[in-house]
Enzyme design. Structure first.
Site: not given
Ligand code: URA
Length: 465
Positions: A218, A199, A214, A192
């Site tokens: 996490k 991204r 994403s 990620d």
């Molecule tokens: N926050 C994140 O951690 N990832 C995303 O893709 C968008 C917002």
């Protein structure tokens, strides 16, 4: 050692080809190629778990180049992902590195995450408020993404502050002061981490599956028992439409609960900036004001709403009203502000700035953006305000660029307010004249001033449990 054993890391051998011998239906070895995976998604196909694992592992190991990963992100952006694909991507990214084991930390560990917005400094005030009420906050945060800011960047406004904590130090801090915020290390959901940065600069952020996977990868890797999500909707959110925000909230709550984490989502307004400050150090200042009981109404209300859910998840409050009272008391008697200072100090920051925000980074140019006519503010296109902050230097233009912590805007009028011609709509904080001019021009374009009074949208749009 508070990480799960290496066996949880699931890397396969070197090279683009997967050497572990995945079988075809006929029993032969499959030799996957990134090109085929991109083409399958580009043509609208559903990727298998094996294909997603192949991509995530190869990209994490640096064997799949950024240009192929970008092409896949763009194909996903246009073709979308099914729930099955989203879950597979989440799990593959969560398991692309270490999974923190927080069992060494006493009590129920609660994490919070926002899908991202403009002026969204919630964690800076909320985490100390909640920790001051006795709930353990073990949080992993990110940097700015697209037009939105990131908690880590904001926290770095405190001179010396670090979010690069080892798992041991994270655990020790949480046990000692009841809270810690760490950045995503190279070992936690590294897939990620790489994709997030990619991204950010390839216009592939605002896709529901990419956001859900994403965030949840996490959160799962960071190991908290309960997760409170703040899903934003409106012109400053990645999910512009409320129905999309609800779908994103449902998707993330379902991923969290199926992974055994108690997960709840609050859907909140991001059709105009949250509070008044937009920009890293300016937002820190506003969070400090809020912990002193002098914050903007909308921001304070959001902290109380999310905080009461965190207290409930942490088993500290019998009900919403009691939780709100506990949080309000922690502001009133100064415990929440002191908790912020303790936290800043525990992560090597200069806590003096908590009591004297003048010590935070300050811009050289501070001047008003004047209203061109009398009227009621009927709209502030929120992502445009985020872009104004980027233009001023408050966000990244490329993966490698640095940011200027001191710049941004402070809104003097919000939606529904009346303004007279010449009065300030906002104060610009800049370090370069050319950037100040460009941001001022864009800010005026983002604001609509109407003759008739108008109502603003409710702050809280719904809760998904
Ligand atoms: N926050 C994140 O951690 N990832 C995303 O893709 C968008 C917002």
């Amino acid at each position: 050692m508070p990480v799960l054993p290496q066996g949880r890391r699931r890397f396969y051998g070197a090279g683009i080809r997967r050497p572990t011998g995945m079988k075809t239906q006929e029993g032969g070895n499959v030799q996957m190629r990134m090109y085929d995976i991109i083409m399958k998604k580009r043509n609208g196909g559903e990727l298998s778990k094996e294909e997603i694992d192949f991509f995530v592992e190869g990209y994490t190991r640096g064997e799949i180049p950024d240009y192929q990963a970008s092409a896949l992100m763009m194909a996903i952006y246009f073709r979308k992902m099914t729930k099955k694909e989203t879950l597979a991507l989440t799990m593959a990214m969560a398991q692309s590195g270490d999974m923190l084991d927080l069992s060494g930390i006493r009590g129920i560990k609660v994490d919070k995450h926002s899908t991202g917005g403009v002026g969204d400094k919630t964690s800076l005030a909320l985490a100390p408020m909640v920790a001051a009420c006795g709930v353990t906050v073990a949080k992993m945060s990110g940097r700015g993404l697209g037009h939105t800011g990131g908690t880590i960047d904001k926290l770095e406004s405190f001179p010396g502050f670090t979010t690069s904590l080892t798992a041991e130090r994270f655990t020790e801090n949480v046990n000692r002061i009841g809270m810690a915020i760490m950045g995503q290390t190279a070992d936690l959901a590294p897939a990620d981490k790489k994709l997030y940065a990619l991204r950010d600069v390839t216009a592939t952020v605002d896709n529901m599956s990419l956001i859900a996977s994403s965030i949840m990868s996490k959160k799962l890797a960071a190991g908290a028992d309960a997760i409170v999500l703040d899903v934003k909707t409106g012109s400053g959110a990645f999910m512009k439409e409320e129905k999309d925000a609800r779908a994103l909230a449902e998707e993330m709550v379902s991923i969290g609960n199926s992974a055994g984490r108690r997960t709840v989502a609050v859907i909140s307004d991001m059709d105009q900036p949250l509070g008044r400050a937009v920009g890293n150090a300016l937002e820190v200042r506003e969070a400090i004001d809020t912990l002193r009981g002098k914050g903007p109404e909308d921001f304070t209300e959001l902290c109380l709403t999310l905080g009461s859910r965190m207290l409930a998840a942490g088993g500290r409050a019998p009900g919403e009203e009691a939780a709100r009272q506990m949080l309000a008391a922690a502001i009133e008697d100064g415990r929440a502000l002191r908790k912020l200072a303790e936290f800043v100090e525990a992560q090597d920051g200069d806590a003096a700035a908590v009591y004297d925000p003048e010590l935070l980074p300050k811009a050289k140019i501070i001047r008003p953006i004047a209203a061109p006519r009398d009227g009621y503010i009927s709209r502030i296109i929120c992502d445009q305000v985020g872009i104004c902050s980027l233009i001023l230097g408050g966000g990244r233009e490329t993966k490698e660029s640095g940011i200027d912590l001191s710049v941004g805007l402070v809104l003097c009028r919000k939606v529904g307010d009346y303004v007279r011609a010449g009065e300030p709509l906002a104060m610009l904080h800049a370090n370069e004249e050319s950037r100040a001019q460009e941001a001022g021009r864009r800010y005026l374009e983002a604001c609509t001033i109407a003759v008739e009074p108008c109502a603003c949208q409710p702050l809280i749009r719904g809760i998904v449990e």
